[in-house]
Design a protein around this motif. Structure first.
Motif, PDB file in Angstrom:
ATOM      1  N   PRO A  52       0.654  -1.287   0.132  1.00 25.15           N
ATOM      2  CA  PRO A  52       0.061  -0.022  -0.151  1.00 25.15           C
ATOM      3  C   PRO A  52       0.989   1.455   0.006  1.00 25.15           C
ATOM      4  O   PRO A  52       1.931   1.177   0.568  1.00 25.15           O
ATOM      5  N   VAL A  53       0.351   2.315  -0.808  1.00 26.71           N
ATOM      6  CA  VAL A  53       1.165   3.622  -0.795  1.00 26.71           C
ATOM      7  C   VAL A  53       1.497   3.848   0.829  1.00 26.71           C
ATOM      8  O   VAL A  53       2.660   4.379   1.026  1.00 26.71           O
ATOM      9  N   PHE A  54       0.516   3.834   1.779  1.00 30.26           N
ATOM     10  CA  PHE A  54       0.928   4.401   2.946  1.00 30.26           C
ATOM     11  C   PHE A  54       2.204   3.588   3.676  1.00 30.26           C
ATOM     12  O   PHE A  54       2.994   4.306   4.423  1.00 30.26           O
ATOM     13  N   GLN A  55       2.316   2.399   3.395  1.00 29.55           N
ATOM     14  CA  GLN A  55       3.267   1.438   3.946  1.00 29.55           C
ATOM     15  C   GLN A  55       4.535   2.263   3.159  1.00 29.55           C
ATOM     16  O   GLN A  55       5.542   2.362   3.822  1.00 29.55           O
ATOM     17  N   LEU A  56       4.477   2.584   2.100  1.00 33.71           N
ATOM     18  CA  LEU A  56       5.639   3.007   1.255  1.00 33.71           C
ATOM     19  C   LEU A  56       5.890   4.460   1.901  1.00 33.71           C
ATOM     20  O   LEU A  56       7.141   4.523   2.044  1.00 33.71           O
ATOM     21  N   TYR A  57       5.102   5.181   2.333  1.00 30.64           N
ATOM     22  CA  TYR A  57       5.141   6.678   2.751  1.00 30.64           C
ATOM     23  C   TYR A  57       5.709   6.395   4.193  1.00 30.64           C
ATOM     24  O   TYR A  57       6.946   7.197   4.715  1.00 30.64           O
ATOM     25  N   ALA A  58       5.188   5.385   5.153  1.00 36.46           N
ATOM     26  CA  ALA A  58       5.565   4.948   6.408  1.00 36.46           C
ATOM     27  C   ALA A  58       7.150   4.848   6.487  1.00 36.46           C
ATOM     28  O   ALA A  58       8.075   5.027   7.377  1.00 36.46           O
TER      29      ALA A  58
ATOM     30  N   GLY B 218       9.473  11.463 -13.830  1.00 37.31           N
ATOM     31  CA  GLY B 218      10.675  11.064 -13.500  1.00 37.31           C
ATOM     32  C   GLY B 218      11.182  11.431 -12.087  1.00 37.31           C
ATOM     33  O   GLY B 218      12.252  11.726 -11.628  1.00 37.31           O
ATOM     34  N   TYR B 219      10.111  11.995 -11.135  1.00 35.37           N
ATOM     35  CA  TYR B 219      10.451  12.553  -9.871  1.00 35.37           C
ATOM     36  C   TYR B 219      10.042  11.723  -8.834  1.00 35.37           C
ATOM     37  O   TYR B 219       8.895  10.844  -9.200  1.00 35.37           O
ATOM     38  N   PRO B 220      10.571  11.442  -7.882  1.00 34.68           N
ATOM     39  CA  PRO B 220      10.054  10.777  -6.520  1.00 34.68           C
ATOM     40  C   PRO B 220       8.615  10.675  -6.461  1.00 34.68           C
ATOM     41  O   PRO B 220       8.342  11.936  -6.130  1.00 34.68           O
ATOM     42  N   PRO B 221       7.623   9.910  -6.452  1.00 32.68           N
ATOM     43  CA  PRO B 221       6.212   9.878  -6.140  1.00 32.68           C
ATOM     44  C   PRO B 221       6.207  10.134  -4.671  1.00 32.68           C
ATOM     45  O   PRO B 221       4.951  10.831  -4.615  1.00 32.68           O
ATOM     46  N   LEU B 222       7.014   9.832  -3.609  1.00 34.16           N
ATOM     47  CA  LEU B 222       6.733  10.086  -2.272  1.00 34.16           C
ATOM     48  C   LEU B 222       7.615  11.503  -2.309  1.00 34.16           C
ATOM     49  O   LEU B 222       8.550  11.800  -2.724  1.00 34.16           O
TER      50      LEU B 222
ATOM     51  N   GLU C 128       1.690   9.511  -8.967  1.00 36.73           N
ATOM     52  CA  GLU C 128       2.012   8.942 -10.139  1.00 36.73           C
ATOM     53  C   GLU C 128       2.279   9.982 -11.036  1.00 36.73           C
ATOM     54  O   GLU C 128       3.076   9.573 -12.047  1.00 36.73           O
ATOM     55  N   THR C 129       1.693  10.925 -10.854  1.00 39.19           N
ATOM     56  CA  THR C 129       2.072  12.062 -12.081  1.00 39.19           C
ATOM     57  C   THR C 129       3.752  12.207 -11.870  1.00 39.19           C
ATOM     58  O   THR C 129       4.218  12.635 -12.696  1.00 39.19           O
ATOM     59  N   PHE C 130       4.050  12.511 -10.672  1.00 38.33           N
ATOM     60  CA  PHE C 130       5.420  12.861 -10.306  1.00 38.33           C
ATOM     61  C   PHE C 130       6.226  11.675 -10.946  1.00 38.33           C
ATOM     62  O   PHE C 130       7.272  11.872 -11.479  1.00 38.33           O
ATOM     63  N   LEU C 131       5.795  10.330 -10.575  1.00 34.38           N
ATOM     64  CA  LEU C 131       6.547   9.081 -11.224  1.00 34.38           C
ATOM     65  C   LEU C 131       6.762   9.148 -12.625  1.00 34.38           C
ATOM     66  O   LEU C 131       7.839   8.963 -13.130  1.00 34.38           O
TER      67      LEU C 131
END
Ligand SMILES: Nc1nc2c(c(=O)[nH]1)N[C@H]1C(S)=C(S)[C@@H](COP(=O)(O)OP(=O)(O)OC[C@H]3O[C@@H](n4cnc5c(=O)[nH]c(N)nc54)[C@H](O)[C@@H]3O)O[C@H]1N2
Ligand SMILES: Nc1nc2c(c(=O)[nH]1)N[C@H]1C(S)=C(S)[C@@H](COP(=O)(O)OP(=O)(O)OC[C@H]3O[C@@H](n4cnc5c(=O)[nH]c(N)nc54)[C@H](O)[C@@H]3O)O[C@H]1N2
Ligand code: SF4
Ligand SMILES: [Mo]
Length: 754
Positions: free
Chosen positions: A334-340, A599-603, A593-596
């Motif tokens: 999950p996104v939140f897991q990556l953010y955490a 080529g920019y970090p999505p987080l 995802e727009t950042f990704l």
């Protein structure tokens, strides 16, 4: 009758800065003698010294009162200004606009405007944009990359709307109902009196205050927690606070689940959000996938409706899941897991090392943010003028999302405002055919996306014709050569323009480069309509027509009048009416995802400021100190230094040093020093500030103007004897996403001038 004097009072609001304080103008015998507060107005509790100096501004002998034409070449010390009539000035400007558009396309003619926070340009900004749209140019240089981007645009990549209000709208801190306020790189006591007033009221009733600022300035003195952040490391601080809050479960689980993209699964192999199409060949592209803990299986999320199948109450925010996709087994989280996980890298120890903030203070702030909800926040210049501004603004706005206070009472709220028709002309056929704004190719998610261009991109287009030539400029007050980095480059670029017209109240070093200068009225000389006064829901519902206090000085005209005059001369008169646009909203994006895709970090990953001692150890031996800057209480940006009642209290530019930093260099308070960076050197007088970290130096920009009445000379904006702080700042290192230059974290040293 002879011997009798008449007094008149005119109610209005001050247009000199963003605060827009309600006033009563006092007239005696037709002369404007003073400006007083208007306590009946929602922003009329007090006026600052600048507002009180309004009569000096209106009647100042240096005001531009007639259109001027240059008669000597641009390299010349004396421009040979010749007074001309309005018809000639407008004909010259319109002819140049037409000629340049015919030869190179309308995009080759750019516009620049002063910031609405430091001027009355908001009175005319909609019309200026309409003229640009009708004429067909997307290129507006309006300071967005240093003022507005962080709070007003970068945060849209999190919230869909700006999470901190700017003059172009967005959520506003509902301070009157907040239990805790975070001021992040924002000092309203200096910058926005009306905000300071309501904050002080709120503190009296017990509101908590957290201030993030390298200096103990303004309300930092009243703060429950003052976080003395190292300039430019605010992003790491936001991640560190989020880390503690997540670890301790101090976050709004339901908000994250229901209102953010935190539950959506991200493929470990591509970094993309998992979609229905990854699972089945016949699926629609648009639906995303989350893990449902209750059923132990996948659940689809439809972004069009904003809903999960089966309500989504039990979607997982944590965990690792191996999912059978069309491309085989793929690990997803999950996104939140990556953010955490990102936040976990910013342990209290890492924050201490990076941001110079103790673990105790970090803990205290995290605790207060969670336990004193509802919390609102306001971030401004301190986080906006860095090479990492975009991700910092996202990190702060995502930290804020954890509180669950977004758009809730006492949080950052989308105040209802009086509906108005947009006048900016986005619907005009010419606006639909606009060329891509300068810089769009290099920074597709940056200011150019909204047809704002950075000064650096403007200079490049003029000098290198990249990505296409710009040959003409119409400036409504922007003092580019004082306000922006790359001063020498900017001067070269302005000199190379085929045509430059500048509208202003005063001549300034930027206007000196123009071919035609147009005198404009101060806000006390023209009418304006203001819809909403920002500080509270009540204030936001007020619509006020401001009447002129005095007639225009000399032949000065309002910016709006100039726009209409030009529109008629350009044959665009018909395009000057009606229009409407509305912002869309979606779930809060912790992961972009727009950042990704670009080529920019999505987080919101933290990047060390590019011109810091850590990033540039090669330069740090010679320039070991960190240079930031702040605005002046008595002046707006590069203005107002010619007004004696203000200048009397601040004769010279100052630089704040920690006493120990000064002692080590043999510098006493009040002495003149050279502020040296790899780009050169400028001067300022030392003021001690023991609240600074001894490695941080704080300068002031905007010094050039003389004050004849006091016999104070001006400062050369282009040389080391002068005091143009931005002369020693280069924009070579910039935020990759927005192009923001390092105005608030640069390498320097300070040397005594013997
Ligand atoms: N080092 C450093 N540099 C900075 C900053 C910083 O903090 N540090 N701050 C940055 C920020 S936040 C900003 S917004 C910019 C500001 O940069 P600018 O927007 O250029 O603002 P000012 O320097 O105030 O200059 C405004 C000019 O507009 C004129 N003016 C005022 N009112 C009006 C009006 O109603 N109509 C017209 N036509 N002209 C008018 C004034 O006389 C003046 O010449 O500077 C940026 N530069
Ligand atoms: N009197 C007056 N009022 C003004 C203006 C003016 O020039 N004079 N200008 C107007 C304009 S255009 C603007 S944009 C607003 C700006 O208003 P503010 O954003 O409040 O402007 P500053 O006081 O320059 O900066 C705020 C704080 O940021 C801190 N700071 C510096 N570097 C950093 C950093 O790296 N991180 C953090 N967290 N903080 C940092 C400074 O110490 C300062 O106290 O004010 C508007 N109002
Ligand atoms: S703070 Fe001062 S300059 Fe700004 S609007 Fe109020 S009175 Fe005018
Ligand atoms: Mo600004």
């Amino acid at each position: 009758m002879a011997g009798q004097s008449s007094t008149e009072q005119i109610h209005g609001y001050c247009g000199l800065c963003i605060a827009r304080c309600g006033y009563v103008a006092v007239m005696e015998d037709g002369r404007f003698v003073s400006l007083e507060p208007d306590p009946t107005h929602p922003t009329g509790q007090a006026l600052c010294a600048k507002g009180r100096a309004a009569p000096e501004l209106v009647y100042h002998p240096d005001r531009l009162t007639h259109p001027l034409k240059r008669t000597r070449p641009k390299g010349d010390r004396d421009p040979g200004w010749q007074q001309i009539g309005w018809d000639e000035a407008l004909d010259l400007t319109a002819a140049a606009m037409r000629r340049i558009a015919e030869r190179h396309g309308a995009q080759a003619f750019a516009f620049s405007t002063a910031s609405p926070s430091t001027s009355a340009i908001a009175d005319a900004a909609g019309w200026i944009r309409r003229l640009m749209n009708a004429f067909g140019t997307p290129n507006a240089s309006t300071n967005v990359e240093v003022c507005g981007w962080g709070r007003g645009f970068a945060t849209r990549y999190t919230y869909g709307v700006a999470s901190v209000a700017t003059t172009i709208g967005g959520a506003m801190a509902d301070i009157a109902n907040s239990s805790c306020l975070i001021l992040w790189g924002y000092n309203p006591s200096l910058a926005r009196l009306t905000h300071a007033t309501i904050i002080v009221e709120a503190l009296k009733r017990g509101m908590r205050l957290i201030v993030v600022d390298p200096r103990r300035a303004g309300l930092a003195n009243k703060a429950d927690v003052w976080l003395r952040v190292r300039p430019g490391t605010d992003g790491a601080l936001a991640l560190g606070l989020a880390n503690l809050m997540i670890q301790r479960n101090w976050y709004d689980l339901d908000f994250v689940r229901e209102w953010s993209n935190g539950p959506l699964l991200v493929r470990a192999d591509t970094g993309r959000l998992l979609t229905e199409c990854d699972l089945s060949a016949s699926a629609s592209m648009r639906r995303y996938v989350a893990w449902d803990s209750a059923s132990g299986g996948l659940v689809l999320y439809d972004p069009d409706t904003g809903l999960y199948e089966r309500g989504g109450a039990s979607v997982a925010l944590e965990g690792e899941y191996v999912i059978a996709t069309l491309q085989g087994q793929v690990l997803c989280r999950p996104v939140f897991q990556l953010y955490a996980s990102l936040c976990r890298r910013y342990t209290p120890e890492v924050v201490e090392e990076t941001c110079w903030i103790s673990p105790e203070q970090l803990q205290q702030a995290a605790h207060m943010i969670w336990h004193s909800r509802p919390v609102s926040y306001y971030a401004w210049s301190g986080h906006e003028q860095h090479t990492n501004t975009t991700q910092t603004a996202r990190a702060i706005s995502i930290l804020y999302a954890l509180t669950g206070c977004f758009d809730a009472r006492g949080g950052n709220v989308l105040f209802p405002s009086v509906p108005v028709n947009s006048i900016t002309g986005e619907e005009l056929p010419s606006a639909r055919r606009l060329a891509p704004a300068l810089g769009l190719a290099e920074r597709p998610l940056g200011p150019s996306r909204w047809n704002y261009v950075t000064s650096r991109e403007l200079y490049r287009a003029i000098l290198e014709e990249q990505p296409y030539p710009v040959r003409g400029l119409l400036g409504f007050g922007a003092n580019l050569l004082l306000a922006h980095a790359d001063v020498r480059l900017g001067r070269k670029a302005l000199a190379a323009l085929e045509f430059y017209a500048h509208a202003d109240l005063f001549m300034n070093p930027t206007a000196e480069m123009a071919d035609v200068v147009l005198p404009v009225t101060s806000p006390f000389e023209h009418e304006a309509l203001k819809v909403g006064f920002d500080v509270s829901p009540e204030a936001q519902s007020l619509v006020q027509l401001r009447r002129p206090v005095v007639p225009p000085r000399g032949e000065a005209r309002s910016d709006t009048q100039i726009v209409f005059d030009l529109a008629c001369r350009l044959g665009l008169g018909e395009s000057f009416w009606q229009g409407d646009i509305e912002a869309a909203s979606r779930k809060v994006e912790l992961y972009s995802e727009t950042f990704l895709e670009h080529g920019y970090p999505p987080l919101p990953e933290y990047q060390e400021p590019m011109m810091s001692p850590r990033a540039r150890p090669d330069l740090a031996t010679r320039f070991p100190l960190i240079l930031t800057s702040v605005k002046h209480t008595l002046f707006c940006e590069s203005q107002h230094r010619a007004l004696p009642s203000l200048r009397r209290h601040a004769l010279h530019p100052e630089v704040e040093l920690h006493p120990e930093t000064a002692r080590l260099r043999g510098i006493a308070e009040g002495e003149w020093v050279a502020i040296e960076t790899p780009e050169g050197s400028v001067r300022a007088r030392v003021r001690f500030n023991p609240s600074l970290d001894s490695r941080v130096v704080c300068g002031q920009h905007g010094w050039w103007q003389a004050c004849k009445e006091l016999g104070v000379l001006g400062y050369d904006p282009f040389g080391p004897e002068g005091a143009n702080l931005n002369l020693v700042i280069s924009g070579d290192a910039r935020d990759p996403i927005s192009g923001s230059p390092p105005l608030r974290a640069y390498l320097c040293d300070v040397r005594r001038i013997s």
